[in-house]
Design a protein around this motif. Structure first.
Motif, PDB file in Angstrom:
ATOM      1  N   THR A  85      19.047  43.553   0.883  1.00 29.73           N
ATOM      2  CA  THR A  85      18.555  42.256   1.351  1.00 29.73           C
ATOM      3  C   THR A  85      17.784  42.479   2.644  1.00 29.73           C
ATOM      4  N   PRO A  86      16.674  41.785   2.870  1.00 31.49           N
ATOM      5  CA  PRO A  86      15.902  42.010   4.099  1.00 31.49           C
ATOM      6  C   PRO A  86      16.677  41.544   5.330  1.00 31.49           C
ATOM      7  N   ALA A 116      23.977  43.227  -0.116  1.00 31.41           N
ATOM      8  CA  ALA A 116      23.030  42.376  -0.825  1.00 31.41           C
ATOM      9  C   ALA A 116      23.073  40.940  -0.326  1.00 31.41           C
ATOM     10  N   ALA A 117      23.616  40.715   0.879  1.00 31.23           N
ATOM     11  CA  ALA A 117      23.744  39.329   1.348  1.00 31.23           C
ATOM     12  C   ALA A 117      23.557  39.148   2.848  1.00 31.23           C
ATOM     13  N   ALA A 118      24.015  40.082   3.668  1.00 28.03           N
ATOM     14  CA  ALA A 118      24.034  39.877   5.116  1.00 28.03           C
ATOM     15  C   ALA A 118      22.719  40.323   5.748  1.00 28.03           C
ATOM     16  N   GLY A 175      28.333  41.055  -1.781  1.00 29.26           N
ATOM     17  CA  GLY A 175      27.740  39.740  -1.603  1.00 29.26           C
ATOM     18  C   GLY A 175      28.388  39.004  -0.456  1.00 29.26           C
ATOM     19  N   LEU A 176      28.836  39.752   0.555  1.00 33.85           N
ATOM     20  CA  LEU A 176      29.624  39.213   1.663  1.00 33.85           C
ATOM     21  C   LEU A 176      28.773  38.979   2.908  1.00 33.85           C
ATOM     22  N   PRO A 177      29.119  37.970   3.723  1.00 34.61           N
ATOM     23  CA  PRO A 177      28.486  37.835   5.034  1.00 34.61           C
ATOM     24  C   PRO A 177      28.962  38.932   5.975  1.00 34.61           C
ATOM     25  N   ARG A 178      28.375  38.986   7.168  1.00 36.88           N
ATOM     26  CA  ARG A 178      28.597  40.125   8.066  1.00 36.88           C
ATOM     27  C   ARG A 178      30.071  40.379   8.380  1.00 36.88           C
ATOM     28  N   GLU A 179      30.810  39.368   8.802  1.00 35.20           N
ATOM     29  CA  GLU A 179      32.195  39.588   9.223  1.00 35.20           C
ATOM     30  C   GLU A 179      33.041  40.129   8.081  1.00 35.20           C
ATOM     31  N   ALA A 180      32.862  39.564   6.880  1.00 33.46           N
ATOM     32  CA  ALA A 180      33.630  40.050   5.729  1.00 33.46           C
ATOM     33  C   ALA A 180      33.168  41.445   5.328  1.00 33.46           C
ATOM     34  N   ALA A 189      18.547  40.767  -4.626  1.00 40.11           N
ATOM     35  CA  ALA A 189      19.083  41.868  -3.824  1.00 40.11           C
ATOM     36  C   ALA A 189      20.155  42.629  -4.597  1.00 40.11           C
ATOM     37  N   ALA A 190      21.003  41.918  -5.341  1.00 43.64           N
ATOM     38  CA  ALA A 190      22.018  42.587  -6.150  1.00 43.64           C
ATOM     39  C   ALA A 190      21.368  43.366  -7.289  1.00 43.64           C
TER      40      ALA A 190
END
Length: 425
Positions: A179-180, A159-161, A136-141, A332-333
């Protein structure tokens, strides 16, 4: 006293009337005993299956919501369990079938405060036996997670970025996306605008990195489907000003002035992923024009008003569990965990290679309550899925729209196709 004939006849009649009651009572007791025995056998069988079942531990790794990030509207709840609740529901769904197949699914959770703590969160999940990771992390993480040696050969579900680069030049063989991408969302909106013949766009965007990437996706979608971006401008916003007393009066004056210089257009497309300013634009434009994009008419993977194709029962089960609506990140998850459950049920195995091979094969399909079964693109592991086009309280349409054809699947008209993909495993 001698027995009279009429008394004897009466006694026989009474006996005959009581006999069915006695027989039925005995039969009732017998059936009750049979049901008790069957129930005990079922319980013992389920216990034996649980003792001998193959356990699949799935780890969810998420990022805490910044305390300073408040929703634009007081009507929007502040969520601290987004994504986790979707994974929890899918675990329950997987175990419904898994109990008959000798398979048990378990969820482990780690929520970290920043990307610097991602390695620590991963170690916690690995320590709990997680063989699969839902991010459930953004791209950098997420990139920190993918570079961590402790990940090993574990498969990660993004499931997030929404970043297109993660499906392109930065793609990885052990990274799947439920996630799309931004491009998928932009294409879904562009198809609907094409159906409406609203092909002249004026584009307004913010100055964040997310907005820049969203604009790139909007431009690519407009080019792909033959639309024209006739004008484009950045909104000079101050995030703190939206709480100012009487701020709506200033907005009512400023927005018409801001858009009056735009060339003639059919629709005003907004790129404001952080929800700083876009919600103010509907009904404030100088000309009567629809607002679409990240606000107004919005493409999304899931929406609280979606109820077609059996979605109502998924929505209700989620609400009973979480006490709130399902969000796109929850969905998404849910798709990620259900993908593993579906693959395990179809193959009869929980072995990593067997599940990966099946999920990327032509036979894999998952019912996603979106009208068409969803599946993974073998060239970049993006889940091909329909996209809802929605208003604030209602689903307006679903893309891909009719007439947009593709040699493999109409779903591949959404997002970067195989021929133009820069992903190389």
């Amino acid at each position: 006293m001698p027995c009279r004939v009429e008394d004897h006849v009466k006694s026989l009649a009474e006996t005959r009337r009581k006999r069915p009651v006695i027989v039925w009572s005995a039969l009732h007791r017998g059936l009750g005993l049979l049901f008790l025995v069957l129930s005990l056998l079922g319980a013992f069988q389920a216990q034996a299956q649980n003792q001998n079942s193959a356990t699949v531990t799935i780890g969810y790794l998420g990022l805490e919501r910044p305390a300073a990030l408040e929703p634009l509207s007081v009507l929007d709840p502040v969520l601290d369990d987004e994504g986790v609740q979707g994974a929890r529901l899918a675990i329950a769904d997987n175990n419904t079938a898994g109990q008959f197949l000798g398979q048990e699914f378990v969820l482990a959770k780690a929520i970290v405060a920043s990307k610097d703590e991602v390695p620590e969160g991963l170690l916690r999940l690995v320590g709990e036996g997680a063989d699969w990771i839902v991010s459930g992390l953004p791209r950098e993480a997420l990139e920190v997670l993918m570079e961590d040696p402790a990940l090993g050969d574990r498969l990660v579900f993004n499931a997030a970025a929404p970043d297109d680069s993660l499906r392109g030049e930065a793609c990885r063989k052990n990274l799947f996306h439920t996630t799309p991408s931004r491009r998928m969302l932009a294409d879904a909106l562009a198809q609907f605008l094409g159906y409406k013949q609203w092909t002249r766009w004026a584009l307004v965007h913010g100055n964040t990195e997310e907005d820049r990437l969203r604009v790139e996706a909007q431009r690519a979608a407009a080019k792909r489907f033959g639309h024209d971006i006739v004008d484009e401008s950045m909104w000079p916003y101050d995030p703190m000003a939206r709480r100012a007393e009487g701020g709506f009066h200033a907005i009512q004056r400023e927005i018409p002035v801001f858009v009056q210089a735009f060339a003639e257009h059919d629709v005003l497309v907004i790129a404001d992923e952080n929800d700083y300013f876009g919600e103010y634009f509907p009904y404030q434009t100088r000309l009567p024009r629809p607002v679409a994009g990240t606000q107004g008419l919005t493409p999304t993977a899931w929406h609280r008003a979606h109820e077609s194709w059996g979605a109502v029962q998924l929505q209700r089960r989620f609400e009973e569990q979480a006490g709130r609506w399902m969000t796109p990140r929850d969905f998404a998850a849910w798709l990620a965990v259900r993908s593993l459950g579906e693959a395990a049920a179809r193959t009869g195995s929980v072995e990593s290679k067997a599940l990966r091979d099946y999920m990327t094969g032509e036979a894999f399909e998952l019912a996603g309550y979106l009208g068409l079964p969803v599946s993974y693109r073998p060239w970049n592991h993006q889940l091909r899925q329909p996209i809802l086009v929605t208003g604030p309280r209602m689903v307006v349409s679903v893309s891909p729209q009719e007439g947009y054809l593709h040699p493999v699947s109409p779903l591949d008209t959404l997002g970067v196709d195989r021929g133009e993909s820069q992903c190389r495993f």
